[in-house]
Design a protein around this motif. Structure first.
Motif, PDB file in Angstrom:
ATOM      1  N   HIS A 166     -10.865  -3.836 -19.412  1.00 16.69           N
ATOM      2  CA  HIS A 166      -9.534  -3.911 -18.799  1.00 16.69           C
ATOM      3  C   HIS A 166      -9.530  -3.006 -17.562  1.00 16.69           C
ATOM      4  O   HIS A 166      -9.039  -1.885 -17.586  1.00 16.69           O
ATOM      5  N   LEU A 167     -10.118  -3.527 -16.500  1.00 19.37           N
ATOM      6  CA  LEU A 167     -10.300  -2.758 -15.269  1.00 19.37           C
ATOM      7  C   LEU A 167      -8.942  -2.391 -14.654  1.00 19.37           C
ATOM      8  O   LEU A 167      -8.095  -3.267 -14.448  1.00 19.37           O
ATOM      9  N   GLY A 168      -8.747  -1.113 -14.361  1.00 22.67           N
ATOM     10  CA  GLY A 168      -7.503  -0.689 -13.716  1.00 22.67           C
ATOM     11  C   GLY A 168      -7.585  -0.979 -12.227  1.00 22.67           C
ATOM     12  O   GLY A 168      -8.062  -0.160 -11.447  1.00 22.67           O
ATOM     13  N   ASP A 169      -7.151  -2.174 -11.808  1.00 24.60           N
ATOM     14  CA  ASP A 169      -7.349  -2.573 -10.410  1.00 24.60           C
ATOM     15  C   ASP A 169      -6.046  -2.992  -9.738  1.00 24.60           C
ATOM     16  O   ASP A 169      -6.048  -3.739  -8.770  1.00 24.60           O
ATOM     17  N   TRP A 170      -4.922  -2.558 -10.289  1.00 24.68           N
ATOM     18  CA  TRP A 170      -3.654  -3.001  -9.713  1.00 24.68           C
ATOM     19  C   TRP A 170      -2.640  -1.873  -9.779  1.00 24.68           C
ATOM     20  O   TRP A 170      -2.794  -0.950 -10.564  1.00 24.68           O
ATOM     21  N   GLY A 171      -1.640  -1.924  -8.935  1.00 23.97           N
ATOM     22  CA  GLY A 171      -0.579  -0.915  -8.965  1.00 23.97           C
ATOM     23  C   GLY A 171      -0.597  -0.052  -7.721  1.00 23.97           C
ATOM     24  O   GLY A 171      -1.461  -0.200  -6.846  1.00 23.97           O
ATOM     25  N   LEU A 172       0.359   0.859  -7.669  1.00 22.84           N
ATOM     26  CA  LEU A 172       0.544   1.673  -6.471  1.00 22.84           C
ATOM     27  C   LEU A 172      -0.663   2.528  -6.075  1.00 22.84           C
ATOM     28  O   LEU A 172      -1.051   2.541  -4.906  1.00 22.84           O
ATOM     29  N   PRO A 173      -1.282   3.249  -7.013  1.00 23.16           N
ATOM     30  CA  PRO A 173      -2.415   4.082  -6.614  1.00 23.16           C
ATOM     31  C   PRO A 173      -3.537   3.254  -5.984  1.00 23.16           C
ATOM     32  O   PRO A 173      -4.183   3.674  -5.027  1.00 23.16           O
ATOM     33  N   ILE A 174      -3.735   2.050  -6.536  1.00 20.51           N
ATOM     34  CA  ILE A 174      -4.781   1.179  -5.998  1.00 20.51           C
ATOM     35  C   ILE A 174      -4.378   0.712  -4.593  1.00 20.51           C
ATOM     36  O   ILE A 174      -5.204   0.677  -3.670  1.00 20.51           O
ATOM     37  N   GLU A 243       6.541   9.100   2.651  1.00 15.40           N
ATOM     38  CA  GLU A 243       5.998   8.161   3.639  1.00 15.40           C
ATOM     39  C   GLU A 243       4.760   7.460   3.061  1.00 15.40           C
ATOM     40  O   GLU A 243       4.613   6.247   3.150  1.00 15.40           O
ATOM     41  N   ALA A 244       3.882   8.274   2.448  1.00 12.46           N
ATOM     42  CA  ALA A 244       2.662   7.708   1.866  1.00 12.46           C
ATOM     43  C   ALA A 244       3.012   6.690   0.789  1.00 12.46           C
ATOM     44  O   ALA A 244       2.395   5.622   0.674  1.00 12.46           O
ATOM     45  N   LEU A 245       4.032   7.021   0.022  1.00 13.72           N
ATOM     46  CA  LEU A 245       4.456   6.132  -1.050  1.00 13.72           C
ATOM     47  C   LEU A 245       5.018   4.830  -0.482  1.00 13.72           C
ATOM     48  O   LEU A 245       4.734   3.742  -0.985  1.00 13.72           O
ATOM     49  N   ALA A 246       5.800   4.983   0.582  1.00 13.98           N
ATOM     50  CA  ALA A 246       6.384   3.802   1.211  1.00 13.98           C
ATOM     51  C   ALA A 246       5.276   2.905   1.766  1.00 13.98           C
ATOM     52  O   ALA A 246       5.312   1.683   1.627  1.00 13.98           O
ATOM     53  N   GLU A 247       4.263   3.552   2.340  1.00 13.17           N
ATOM     54  CA  GLU A 247       3.130   2.779   2.871  1.00 13.17           C
ATOM     55  C   GLU A 247       2.421   2.031   1.741  1.00 13.17           C
ATOM     56  O   GLU A 247       2.053   0.862   1.889  1.00 13.17           O
ATOM     57  N   ALA A 248       2.220   2.739   0.638  1.00 12.46           N
ATOM     58  CA  ALA A 248       1.533   2.118  -0.499  1.00 12.46           C
ATOM     59  C   ALA A 248       2.321   0.915  -0.980  1.00 12.46           C
ATOM     60  O   ALA A 248       1.758  -0.126  -1.304  1.00 12.46           O
ATOM     61  N   LYS A 249       3.644   1.070  -1.003  1.00 14.13           N
ATOM     62  CA  LYS A 249       4.465  -0.052  -1.459  1.00 14.13           C
ATOM     63  C   LYS A 249       4.302  -1.246  -0.532  1.00 14.13           C
ATOM     64  O   LYS A 249       4.212  -2.382  -0.982  1.00 14.13           O
ATOM     65  N   SER A 250       4.214  -0.968   0.755  1.00  9.79           N
ATOM     66  CA  SER A 250       4.081  -2.116   1.667  1.00  9.79           C
ATOM     67  C   SER A 250       2.678  -2.729   1.538  1.00  9.79           C
ATOM     68  O   SER A 250       2.515  -3.934   1.667  1.00  9.79           O
ATOM     69  N   SER A 297      -5.227  -6.915 -12.483  1.00 13.91           N
ATOM     70  CA  SER A 297      -4.744  -7.850 -11.462  1.00 13.91           C
ATOM     71  C   SER A 297      -4.758  -9.291 -11.965  1.00 13.91           C
ATOM     72  O   SER A 297      -3.978 -10.118 -11.490  1.00 13.91           O
ATOM     73  N   THR A 298      -5.639  -9.594 -12.934  1.00 10.69           N
ATOM     74  CA  THR A 298      -5.713 -10.976 -13.404  1.00 10.69           C
ATOM     75  C   THR A 298      -4.483 -11.365 -14.215  1.00 10.69           C
ATOM     76  O   THR A 298      -4.323 -12.517 -14.575  1.00 10.69           O
ATOM     77  N   TYR A 299      -3.648 -10.386 -14.537  1.00  6.91           N
ATOM     78  CA  TYR A 299      -2.437 -10.683 -15.311  1.00  6.91           C
ATOM     79  C   TYR A 299      -1.204 -10.765 -14.424  1.00  6.91           C
ATOM     80  O   TYR A 299      -0.114 -11.044 -14.899  1.00  6.91           O
ATOM     81  N   GLY A 344       9.648  -2.947 -10.909  1.00  5.43           N
ATOM     82  CA  GLY A 344       8.188  -2.920 -11.074  1.00  5.43           C
ATOM     83  C   GLY A 344       7.764  -3.077 -12.534  1.00  5.43           C
ATOM     84  O   GLY A 344       8.496  -2.702 -13.445  1.00  5.43           O
ATOM     85  N   PHE A 345       6.580  -3.622 -12.711  1.00  6.35           N
ATOM     86  CA  PHE A 345       6.020  -3.758 -14.056  1.00  6.35           C
ATOM     87  C   PHE A 345       5.102  -2.578 -14.344  1.00  6.35           C
ATOM     88  O   PHE A 345       4.724  -1.843 -13.434  1.00  6.35           O
TER      89      PHE A 345
END
Ligand code: ARG
Length: 627
Positions: A166-174, A243-250, A297-299, A344-345
Motif C-alpha cells: 500500500h504505497l503512500g503516493d497520494w496526498g498533500l505531502p506528496i 504559502e507552501a501549503l497553498a502551493e501544495a494544494k494547487s 493513488s489507485t483508489y 478532503g479524504f
C-alpha cells in the motif's frame, strides 16, 4: 490428512471428548496435546482433563478416564490402559514405531506430504507499504519480511495469495514534494532523469520544513507577550508555511486534473521509489514486486463513491462539518473520520476502499496487514467501519476475516528507537550493506577455501539472512534490539546457525557420493533402487527424537497460519537443527554399523534436509550448499 502426531492426537482426543461429554462439553474445549518432558511418560500427553474436570465439576482423573474409554488411537499409539493416566489426569501417549516409520515415509517427498486444499481460499497480505520519495528504513524491514513470511506460509499451505504493498503516493505531502521538484526541473536546476531516491528524500524534507508552521509557538508568544521580534519571526514562518501549503494544494489540484507536467513529475518520483523498493526487496529475498504495489493513488477515483455511499446509507454522519463513522457498537469510542470539513479524504478513507477492493474484486477471504502496532487504532476502526458498511462481505454473505498482524519497533542497543547518530531513521540499504560486510569477514574466517565469487554469494545470503531471521524470530508484537553481533553468531537461534545446519547435512550427502560412491540419483530417488526404499529404524532415542521433530513441521505451519507469528517457525527450525545435531553426535551415519542402518540414517538426514530447506524457503532465507 496431517502427518503431525500432535495434530493427529489432537483430532482423536477431540472426537473422544465429544463422545464422552456430548452437549456438556464446553465450547472451545481443546485436546491440549504437548510433547512429554520426560520420555518415561511417552512422547506426548493430553492435558485436557484438568480444565475439563474443573468446568464440569468432576475429578480430573475421572474426566481423563471418560476420555480414555472413548479414545481410538491404537493405529498410531501403543495401547492405552489405566497406567496411561498420570498425575492429576494427564493422558500419556507413546507412538507406535511402525506408525512413526510410515508417517515419516509419507513426508519424505518434495512437498513434504502437505496436501493442497481442493478449493483453496484467498488471503490478501498487506506488506512493505513504503512512501513516495522516501528510502526504506528499518521499520519497513518488519513490514516486508513479516508480511512476506506470512504470505509464504499460506502459499505452502496451498492458498491463493495476493500481496499488496500500500504505497503512500497520494496526498498533500506528496503534492508538496512533487511541486518542489517540478519547479526545480522547470528552472533547469535538476533533471528528472538523473534524480535518485536520496535526492527525492532531501527535497521531501526541505518541503516539509517549509510547510511546518509553528502556530503553537505563535500563540505562546502572543499570550505571554514575548515581544515584537519573536512574534515577527514566527509570523513570517507561519505565513511561509501557509504559502507552501497553498502551493501544495494547487499542485494536488493539478495532479488530480491530470496536468501533464505535474503528472509526469509525480510519475517519475513514483517510478524511482518503486524501483528502489523492489530492488531492496529482491536483495531481501522477499517477494514484493511492482505488480504487488497498489498505491493510495489507485483508489482516488473510488473515494468519492465510497464516501457518498456511506453518507447516503447513513453509515457515516456529519460531525462539525466532517463526515465520520461512529463505532460505539463495536466498542470503539473514537469515530472514524472519512471526510474532513474541507472536503478532503484521509488515509482511513483509502483503507476502506482497499478493504472493498481486496474482498470484492480479489475475492479475499482473509485480509492480513503486516503494519506497525502504532497503527492499531486505525485498523480497529477501519475493520469495524468496513464491516458496518458491508465492504468486507464475501459472496457467501459472511464477512472476510480482517487481521492486523501488528509488530513492535526495532530498537538500538541503548533500548531506544533505532536511529542514526544524527537522529534519523536508519536506511535499510546501509543496514544490509553492513550485515553483508560483517558476514563476509566471518565467512572468510570460517572457510578460507571459498573463492572470492563463492564468498560473495555466501556473505550476501548469510548477512541478509541474519537480519531477516533476527526480525522473524522475535515475538512479533514486541520490540526487539538490533544487534549485529548477536544475529550474525554461528551458534544459537540465528540465521547463520540454521543455514550452517543445512550445509552440514548437505555435506553428508556430498561425502556419501565421493567417499562411498553412492550416486546423486540414488540418494535423491524415491522409487525402487533408491534411498527412498530404505526402512527407517528409529531404534536409538536420538533417531526417534529427530523423527518426531521432523513430523511436527506441518502442525507448526498451521500454527503460524493461525497466529500470524513467524517466530513459531523459527523456534521450531532451531529445535530441529539442535535435535539433528544431537542425533549426528550420537548416531554415525556414513560409518553406521551396517548398510541398512546407514541407509536408514541417510534417509532420516534427507527428511531433515527437506524440512530445513522448506522452512528456510518459507521464511524467505537462502539455503546454501557451502559456507
Ligand atoms: N504507508 C503507510 C505508512 O508508512 C503504511 C501502509 C500500511 N498499509 C495500509 N493498508 N494502511 O505508515
Amino acid at each position: 490428512m496431517t502427518h503431525d502426531p500432535i495434530e493427529i492426537l489432537s483430532e482423536r482426543v477431540q472426537v473422544a471428548m465429544r463422545a464422552a461429554f456430548g452437549d456438556q462439553l464446553p465450547s472451545g474445549a481443546d485436546a491440549l496435546i504437548a510433547s512429554s518432558r520426560n520420555p518415561k511418560f511417552g512422547d506426548f500427553q493430553s492435558n485436557a482433563a484438568m480444565p475439563l474436570g474443573k468446568a464440569l465439576g468432576m475429578p480430573p482423573r475421572e474426566a481423563a478416564q471418560k476420555i480414555l474409554s472413548h479414545l481410538e488411537v491404537d493405529d498410531i499409539a501403543e495401547p492405552l490402559d489405566e497406567t496411561s493416566i498420570a498425575g492429576p489426569g494427564f493422558i500419556n501417549f507413546r507412538l507406535r514405531d511402525d506408525a512413526l516409520r510410515e508417517l515419516l515415509g509419507q513426508i519424505d517427498t518434495t512437498d513434504l506430504g502437505i496436501e493442497r486444499p481442493a478449493s483453496p481460499r484467498t488471503i490478501v497480505v498487506d506488506l512493505c507499504g513504503v512512501n513516495l520519495a522516501k528510502q526504506m528504513h528499518v521499520g519497513h524491514l518488519r513490514a516486508t519480511v513479516i508480511g512476506d513470511a506470512i504470505a509464504r506460509v499460506y502459499e505452502r499451505l496451498g492458498w491463493n495469495v495476493v500481496r499488496q504493498s500500500h504505497l503512500g503516493d497520494w496526498g498533500l505531502p506528496i503534492a508538496m514534494v512533487t511541486g518542489a521538484i517540478k519547479e526545480k526541473t522547470t528552472a533547469g536546476e535538476i533533471s528528472l532523469d538523473d534524480l535518485s531516491l536520496a535526492d527525492l528524500e532531501r527535497e521531501y524534507r526541505a518541503a516539509q520544513q517549509r510547510s511546518s508552521a509553528d502556530t503553537r509557538g505563535l500563540e505562546v508568544v502572543r499570550k505571554f507577550d514575548l515581544g515584537p521580534k519573536a512574534a515577527a519571526e514566527l509570523e513570517e514562518q507561519v505565513a511561509g508555511a501557509e504559502e507552501a501549503l497553498a502551493e501544495a494544494k494547487s499542485t494536488l489540484v493539478a495532479l488530480q486534473s491530470g496536468d501533464e507536467a505535474t503528472v509526469a513529475t509525480w510519475r517519475r518520483i513514483s517510478d524511482i521509489t518503486i524501483s528502489e523498493c523492489v530492488h531492496i526487496c529482491d536483495r531481501l529475498h522477499s517477494n514484493v514486486t511492482a505488480e504487488h504495489t497498489a498505491g493510495e493513488s489507485t483508489y482516488r477515483s473510488e473515494l468519492g463513491g465510497v464516501v457518498s455511499d456511506l453518507d447516503e446509507r447513513g453509515i457515516a454522519v456529519e460531525s462539525d462539518g466532517a463526515l465520520v463513522v461512529k463505532l460505539d457498537e463495536s466498542g470503539i469510542k473514537e469515530p472514524l473520520l472519512v471526510r474532513k470539513s474541507d472536503g478532503g479524504f484521509l488515509y482511513a478513507t483509502t483503507d476502506l476502499a482497499a478493504v472493498k477492493r481486496r474482498v470484492q474484486d480479489f475475492g479475499g477471504d482473509l485480509l492480513v496487514y503486516a503494519v506497525d502496532s502504532r497503527q492499531s487504532l486505525h485498523f480497529k476502526q477501519v475493520f469495524a467501519a468496513a464491516k458496518k458498511a458491508g465492504y468486507a462481505k464475501r459472496p457467501n454473505g459472511e464477512d472476510a476475516d480482517l487481521v492486523h498482524a501488528a509488530f513492535g519497533s526495532v530498537l538500538g542497543e541503548d533500548n531506544r528507537p533505532f536511529k542514526t547518530r544524527s537522529g534519523e531513521n536508519v536506511a535499510l540499504k546501509s543496514l544490509l550493506d553492513e550485515a553483508v560486510e560483517r558476514a563476509d569477514r566471518a565467512v572468510r574466517e570460517k572457510n578460507p577455501d571459498l573463492t572470492d565469487e563463492e564468498r560473495a554469494v555466501v556473505a550476501a545470503a548469510v548477512g541478509v539472512g541474519a537480519v531477516k531471521y533476527a526480525d522473524l524470530s522475535s515475538d512479533r508484537v514486541k520490540d526487539y534490539v538490533f544487534s549485529f553481533d548477536r544475529m550474525l553468531a554461528f551458534e544459537g537461534n540465528t540465521g547463520p546457525y540454521l543455514q550452517y545446519a543445512l550445509v552440514r547435512i548437505r555435506s553428508i550427502f556430498r561425502k556419501a557420493e565421493s567417499d562411498l560412491g553412492l550416486s546423486r540419483d540414488w540418494l535423491d530417488g524415491d522409487g525402487v533402487n533408491s534411498l527412498g526404499e530404505a526402512e527407517f529404524e528409529l531404534a536409538e532415542p536420538a533417531e526417534r527424537a529427530l523423527a518426531l521433530q521432523a513430523l511436527g513441521y506441518e502442525g507448526v505451519l498451521h500454527a503460524v497460519a493461525r497466529s500470524f507469528e513467524p517466530h513459531r517457525l523459527t523456534t521450531y527450525l532451531y529445535e530441529l537443527a539442535t535435535t539433528f545435531s544431537t542425533f549426528f553426535e550420537a548416531c554415525p551415519v556414513l560409518k553406521a554399523p551396517d548398510e541398512s542402518s546407514r541407509n536408514a540414517r541417510l534417509r532420516l538426514c534427507r527428511v531433515t534436509e527437506r524440512v530445513l530447506e522448506s522452512g528456510l524457503e518459507t521464511l524467505g532465507i537462502v539455503a546454501l550448499e557451502k559456507m
